[in-house]
Every structure is written in structure tokens, then in C-alpha cells.
Design an enzyme around this catalytic site. Structure first.
Site, PDB file in Angstrom:
ATOM      1  N   GLU A   1      63.578  13.637 -39.303  1.00 40.66           N
ATOM      2  CA  GLU A   1      63.248  14.989 -38.622  1.00 40.66           C
ATOM      3  C   GLU A   1      64.185  16.114 -39.213  1.00 40.66           C
ATOM      4  O   GLU A   1      63.853  17.341 -39.435  1.00 40.66           O
ATOM      5  CB  GLU A   1      63.263  14.882 -37.128  1.00 40.66           C
ATOM      6  CG  GLU A   1      62.475  13.956 -36.433  1.00 40.66           C
ATOM      7  CD  GLU A   1      60.943  14.285 -36.865  1.00 40.66           C
ATOM      8  OE1 GLU A   1      60.727  15.461 -36.973  1.00 40.66           O
ATOM      9  OE2 GLU A   1      60.159  13.218 -36.925  1.00 40.66           O
TER      10      GLU A   1
ATOM     11  N   TRP B   1       0.946  -0.998   0.105  1.00 36.92           N
ATOM     12  CA  TRP B   1       0.018  -0.065  -0.010  1.00 36.92           C
ATOM     13  C   TRP B   1       0.819   1.261   0.048  1.00 36.92           C
ATOM     14  O   TRP B   1       0.753   2.395  -0.721  1.00 36.92           O
ATOM     15  CB  TRP B   1      -1.036   0.126   1.142  1.00 36.92           C
ATOM     16  CG  TRP B   1      -1.636   1.361   1.303  1.00 36.92           C
ATOM     17  CD1 TRP B   1      -2.711   1.665   0.493  1.00 36.92           C
ATOM     18  CD2 TRP B   1      -1.649   2.130   2.486  1.00 36.92           C
ATOM     19  NE1 TRP B   1      -3.293   3.010   1.406  1.00 36.92           N
ATOM     20  CE2 TRP B   1      -2.488   3.435   2.319  1.00 36.92           C
ATOM     21  CE3 TRP B   1      -0.733   2.288   3.499  1.00 36.92           C
ATOM     22  CZ2 TRP B   1      -2.693   4.357   2.987  1.00 36.92           C
ATOM     23  CZ3 TRP B   1      -0.995   3.356   4.317  1.00 36.92           C
ATOM     24  CH2 TRP B   1      -1.818   4.413   4.280  1.00 36.92           C
TER      25      TRP B   1
ATOM     26  N   ASP C   1      52.373  12.272 -41.935  1.00 31.89           N
ATOM     27  CA  ASP C   1      52.892  13.571 -42.813  1.00 31.89           C
ATOM     28  C   ASP C   1      51.916  13.830 -44.104  1.00 31.89           C
ATOM     29  O   ASP C   1      51.577  14.858 -44.564  1.00 31.89           O
ATOM     30  CB  ASP C   1      54.272  13.276 -42.975  1.00 31.89           C
ATOM     31  CG  ASP C   1      55.120  13.801 -41.844  1.00 31.89           C
ATOM     32  OD1 ASP C   1      54.738  14.040 -40.918  1.00 31.89           O
ATOM     33  OD2 ASP C   1      56.319  13.296 -41.856  1.00 31.89           O
TER      34      ASP C   1
HETATM   35 ZN    ZN Z   1      57.575  13.534 -40.088  1.00 29.69          ZN
END
Ligand code: ZN
Ligand code: ADP
Ligand code: MG
Length: 637
Positions: free
Chosen positions: A445, A146, A520
Site C-alpha cells: 500500500e 362441475w 491491480d
Molecule cells: Zn494494490
């Protein structure tokens, strides 16, 4: 009045109906049971004599003529004595009293002298006693059910707290969380625009009396981390009004219909707390162009969006609630959101320029002890493209580096290392390159750097490294001289050649290519394509933008829905490949021509792994290449 509404809101938030309700119910039921059982025992024990004696003693007393009467109640025998005392005894179950007494040797005449009355077990309480063990759990269950159903029905599913808005609320008197314009560096134009809103929220009468209509919605647009959320909080802080923040994605959850009801809740709460700001962060999560979805799952978002629109239309101008929203994808927003009367005020927040970056760094350097050599201007110089959030984490990384090395002051070198960490991810010293890999990386690089130094429109080289970071094996850091808002065709062409520098060198030196330069190639090809299709930088195609600004909803217009013909498509491809091969040739010429410089850079890199700007420039000067001019500021440091 103000206080009232605040309490209201707190009530709303504090209510946890389901759990408290259940606890209440259980304790009430337990209390009832306790009462019933104790009542029962009180009533059942009425007139129960205090002393209990064995039946043999009772028989003996009857024989002595001491007993006046015996009442039989169930198995209990209650004996009233001549001296008015009452004692209790028990007979065997199911045996008649007279039988019992005669078994104990009581003669009938003695027995006749005693008044024996037999009482049926007493009505209601007897039955209750009998039934209680069965009834109790049933009653208990019924009560629980209830209580639960009453909760669910009564308050509209509140038992599971479905519809409540999830907004985080900052009240104007909350000093700790208060943000003002002082905490936001740069963004001058945005602040100026927003100052008007602050003025209205502070002093609405002034505007309403003159008949001015104040914008209902303000859309903050800008790249991630540029301080949109921060600015919205600052507006609330400056105006001293309540701030309701919710993120677009929080509207949408697994249950259908939740989003719309959250919107309703949110606007209701804000109106009660007016003047107030509602801030919907990342609104593109719900505000994308409607009707473009493939399959289901979109209805929820659309309903939420519709509800936002309905609520905004329902505002009275004097309601003093302003809706702010932020997005970094204004291009995908539904046009309905941008219609007049909704988010018609748009404020763009740009990435900070050099001066702004310095200001932001200053804001985030309070409470951080610096060594004397720190010059924030140089850091600002070296961080073009950084957002406010990037600069914040740069400062933090710098402090972490200093703390890790047990220094109590942050030095300039810490901050410079932090730039690279934020830009490229942490160094991976554990990832050792083999001798061959190291050689390839060094030449790769060196190729980028050399092409960059020779070409007139490329950026100066700041640093070369062959220590892997994140996913890159090595990197060349070249930064523009100043912040660029626009780039020219010449710059793009040189940038593409620089990107190809690594690839060209690998091919030339080792007559082989590694997977290294794939990124790249991707970057430079995409740049070449944009030159042709977006910027009108190809003479063959001419001044036509063939592709939009990007960000069209993925399935919106269909994939096959190209805006140009097959022939133009073929022209684009040939132009892109022409640009690429010209850039390739340019890079190849440079590295062949400056082969001794290339070898010198690469060999030095293999030796020391990190090559800073000064040493790099002394190497190329020795080979007859003039380095790019430095900014004045860097001479000082
Ligand atoms: Zn590179
Ligand atoms: P957005 O919502 O635009 O993605 P945020 O407002 O969440 O960005 O910014 C993230 C954090 O970056 C801020 O908490 C703050 O520390 C810093 N920040 C961003 N922009 C600035 C700025 N202009 N001035 C000071 N701090 C900033
Ligand atoms: Mg944000």
C-alpha cells in the site's frame, strides 16, 4: 367517471376466483345435503306414532281386544287402538306378522278381530333412503368437479390467475407513497425534460388543441442507483396521475405466453385509469436486441417485446397514457424500441456531481440528528462516483454506526467511516494478518501511495489502511480533486503506474510476488488496452476505435467476428505491453529513489494500521515530497 375506473381496478385486483369458488361450492353442497336429509326424515316420519311399545305389549293389547287395526310397514307395526291412539312396535326382521303374533300366543280368533294390512315400503322416499348412503358422496364429487370446470372454462384460466398483470399501482390520492420532484435532488436537465410531460398529463387539452403530438414513450437512461425509478414516480406524483409500475423481468416467467398477456392486461388497466403512466423498470430484461439468442428460451421475451410495441403503436394520441421505461444498458436495447413513435424521448441521468451529492445527502438527512461537527459538503467532496443510492446507504450506515456505539447523534467521523464501508465493504477485523502478511501489505500500500504522491497527474492520497475489507487485504484511498468527465492520456499513464506501485514494491523488497496484486494487474492492463483500442491514445495504432462501447449481445456478432486483422491484433498487444512496461519502470524509479519515505510510511502503517491524510502528508514532507494541494473546503474541517 374517475371513481368508476378506480373501483374496476380494485375489483380486478381483489378477485381470487379459485379459492372463493371452491369454498362456495362446498358450502352449497353441504347445504343441499342437509336439506335433502332433513326433508327425508320429515316425510319418512309422517304418520309415525309418538309412542313405541314392545311387541309383547301389543300382543297383549290385541288379546284384550283394544286394537282396531295393525299396519305392517317393513318391520314396523303401527297399531290403531279403539281409543284412536296410535302406537308403534317392531317385529322380528323377515318373520311374517301372523307367525310372530302366534309365537307370542295370540289365538287366530283374536287375531281375526284385528284388521291387518301390509304396506309395501313406500316408493320414492324409501328408495332414496336406501340409496342415500351411496349416492351422497357421488353427488358431492360430481358437484365439486362441475364447479371447478365451470371456473376454469368460464374465465379463461383465471382459476390460476395466469395472465393478470403484476403491476404495482399507485393512485394519485395515495399521499403516503407520493413522490415529487422535491424528493429528487440534482438531475436538473432530466427534471426539465420531464416537466413537459407533467404539464401534458396535467393539462392535455392545451397541447392537443394546438396539434402537438406528445411522446408516447420516455426512456430514462443512467447508471444503477441514479434515481431513475425515483424520477418516474416523481413524474406521476407531480402530475397527480395513476402510476403502474412493473419490472421487465416480471413479464417473463416460467409459462410461455404469460408475458404478452401481462402486457395486454397492463395497458388495458392503464387506459381505463387514464391519465396514467406505465413504468417498465429494467426494460433491458425484455427489450434486448431480438434474434440474437442461442438456443431456445428467447421466444417468450420476443413475444413480450412485440406486444409492448404493438400496444404502443395502438395508442391514440389523446389516450393520455404515457409509457416510461428505465435501463442502465441502453446499448443493448432493440432498435425497434427506439424508433420514432415509441421510446423516442430519451432522458439521460448522470451520476451526481459534487453539488448534487450534497443536495442528495441533505434530502436523506432529514429526521437524522447530527452532531455540530457534521459538514455534508466534505462528505460530498469525498464521494466522487457515488450514485444517489450509494449516498442514501452512506447516510444509513452512518446512523447505524452511531447507534451501535450508543450515541444519539451522528458525527462527521461516523459519516466518513460510512464512506469506506459503502465503497469497500465492512472491515474484517477478525481476519488477522500474520506478521509477514502485515509487512507485505504495508509495503504494498505504501508503494501505491508513494507513486501516487510523486506523479503529477495522479490523485491525492486520502487514506491508507492495512485492515482488510471485503476481498482486499489493504487499500489506498486516493480521490480526484474534482469530478472528472474526461480523462487525459497523461492521467491514464500515471494511474497505471500507481496501480503497479504495489507490485513493484513487493518484487523489490521481498524478491517475490504474492497473489495480492493480481487485481491491480487486471485493472491496469485493461486500462492500457482501452487506451489503445478505444481512445486512440497510441501513436502506433493511431486514431481508430477498434472495439465498440462494449455491451454487444454476447453471441450477437459471434466471438470470432473481430473487426481488425491479425496484424493489427499483434500491434495492439505490443502497444499494451509497451505502456505497461514503461509504467512499471516509472513506478520502480520512484520507489527506489524515495526508498526512505517508503520505509517510513510502511513502518508507520504496521504500527497503527490506518494512516489518515494529514499524518501521511507530514511523513512525505519530512522526506522532501510536496503533497498535492488540498481543496479549500478540507481546510475548514
Ligand atoms: Zn494494490
Ligand atoms: P435506479 O432506479 O436508477 O437504479 P432508484 O431510483 O431506485 O435508482 O434509486 C434508489 C434510491 O437512491 C432512491 O430510492 C433514493 O433514496 C436514492 N436516490 C437516488 N437518486 C437520488 C436523487 N437524485 N435524489 C435523492 N435520492 C436519490
Ligand atoms: Mg430502478
Amino acid at each position: 367517471m374517475k371513481k368508476d375506473t378506480k373501483d374496476n381496478i380494485r375489483d380486478k385486483k381483489g378477485k381470487k376466483p379459485s379459492r372463493f369458488g371452491l369454498l362456495n361450492a362446498i358450502s352449497i353442497i353441504l347445504l343441499l345435503l342437509f336439506l335433502i336429509s332433513s326433508l327425508y326424515s320429515v316425510v319418512a316420519d309422517r304418520a309415525t306414532p309418538s309412542t313405541t311399545i314392545p311387541i309383547s305389549e301389543l300382543v297383549h293389547d290385541i288379546g284384550m281386544g283394544k286394537v282396531l287395526s295393525v299396519t305392517v310397514r317393513g318391520d314396523d307395526l303401527i297399531a290403531e287402538y279403539q281409543d284412536k291412539t296410535v302406537k308403534k312396535s317392531k317385529k322380528e326382521t323377515d318373520a311374517a306378522v301372523t307367525d310372530t303374533f302366534s309365537t307370542y300366543g295370540l289365538t287366530p280368533d283374536k287375531l281375526n278381530a284385528v284388521k291387518i294390512s301390509i304396506e309395501g315400503p313406500s316408493g320414492f322416499w324409501f328408495w332414496l333412503g336406501q340409496l342415500a348412503p351411496f349416492l351422497a358422496p357421488l353427488i358431492f364429487l360430481a358437484l365439486v368437479i362441475w364447479f371447478l370446470t365451470r371456473q376454469v372454462r368460464g374465465t379463461g384460466l383465471q382459476a390460476f390467475s395466469f395472465g393478470q398483470s403484476k403491476a404495482r399501482i399507485t393512485m394519485p390520492d395515495d399521499k403516503k407513497q407520493r413522490v415529487t420532484f422535491k424528493d429528487v435532488a440534482g438531475a436538473k436537465e432530466a427534471k426539465q425534460e420531464l416537466a413537459e410531460i407533467v404539464d401534458f398529463l396535467k393539462n392535455p387539452k392545451k397541447f392537443l388543441e394546438i396539434g402537438a403530438v406528445i411522446p408516447k414513450g420516455i426512456l430514462l437512461m443512467g447508471a444503477p442507483g441514479t434515481g431513475k425509478t425515483l424520477l418516474a414516480r416523481a413524474v406521476a406524483g407531480e402530475a397527480g396521475v395513476a402510476f403502474f409500475a412493473i419490472s421487465g423481468s416480471e413479464f417473463v416467467e416460467m409459462f410461455v405466453g404469460v408475458g404478452a398477456s401481462r402486457v395486454r392486461d397492463l395497458f388495458k388497466m392503464a387506459k381505463e385509469a387514464a391519465p396514467a403512466i406505465i413504468f417498465v423498470d429494467e426494460i433491458d430484461a425484455v427489450g434486448r436486441v431480438r434474434g440474437t439468442g442461442v438456443g431456445g428460451g428467447n421466444d417468450e421475451r420476443e413475444q413480450t417485446l412485440n406486444q409492448i410495441l404493438v400496444e404502443m403503436d395502438g395508442f391514440e394520441p389523446n389516450e393520455k397514457v404515457i409509457v416510461m421505461a428505465a435501463t442502465n444498458r441502453p446499448d443493448v436495447l432493440d432498435p425497434a424500441l427506439l424508433r420514432p413513435g415509441r421510446f423516442d424521448r430519451r432522458v439521460t441521468i448522470d451520476l451526481p456531481d459534487r453539488n448534487d451529492r450534497e443536495e442528495i445527502l441533505k434530502i436523506h438527512s432529514t429526521k437524522k440528528p447530527f452532531a455540530e461537527d457534521v459538514v455534508l459538503r466534505v462528505i460530498a467532496e469525498r464521494t466522487p462516483g457515488f450514485s444517489g443510492a450509494d449516498l442514501y446507504s452512506l447516510m444509513n450506515e452512518g446512523a447505524i454506526l452511531a447507534a451501535r456505539e450508543n450515541r444519539n447523534k451522528i458525527s462527521q467521523y461516523d459519516l466518513i467511516r460510512a464512506i469506506e464501508k459503502v465503497m469497500l465493504g465492512p472491515e474484517r477485523k477478525s481476519h488477522l494478518l500474520s506478521k509477514k502478511e502485515k509487512e507485505i501489505t504495508a509495503y504494498h500500500e505504501a508503494g501505491h501511495a508513494l507513486v501516487s504522491s510523486v506523479l503529477p497527474y495522479a490523485d491525492p492520497v486520502h487514506k491508507i489502511s492495512i485492515i482488510s475489507r471485503g476481498r482486499a487485504a489493504g487499500y489506498t484511498l486516493h480521490l480526484p480533486l474534482e469530478d472528472r468527465k474526461m480523462q487525459s492520456k497523461k492521467e491514464f499513464l500515471d494511474d497505471i503506474a500507481v496501480s503497479l506501485g504495489g507490485y513493484v514494491v513487493e518484487k523489490m523488497m521481498f524478491e517475490d510476488v504474492t497473489t495480492g496484486p493480481s487485481n491491480d494487474l487486471q485493472v491496469s492492463t485493461a486500462l492500457a488496452r482501452d487506451m489503445v483500442t478505444k481512445y486512440g491514445m497510441s501513436d502506433k495504432i493511431g486514431a481508430m476505435a477498434l472495439e465498440g462501447a462494449g455491451g454487444r449481445a454476447m453471441f450477437g456478432k459471434g466471438l470470432e467476428d473481430k473487426e481488425y486483422s491479425e496484424k493489427v491484433g499483434a500491434d495492439i498487444d505490443s502497444e499494451v505491453s509497451r505502456i505497461m512496461s514503461e509504467a512499471y519502470k516509472k513506478a520502480e524509479e520512484i520507489v527506489t529513489h524515495h526508498r526512505p519515505a517508503l520505509d517510513a510510511i510502511a513502518r508507520r502503517l504496521i504500527d497503527i494500521e490506518n494512516l489518515e491524510r494529514d499524518e501521511y502528508e507530514s511523513i512525505i514532507i519530512a522526506h522532501g515530497i510536496q503533497p498535492k494541494k488540498k481543496l479549500d473546503i478540507e481546510h475548514q474541517s
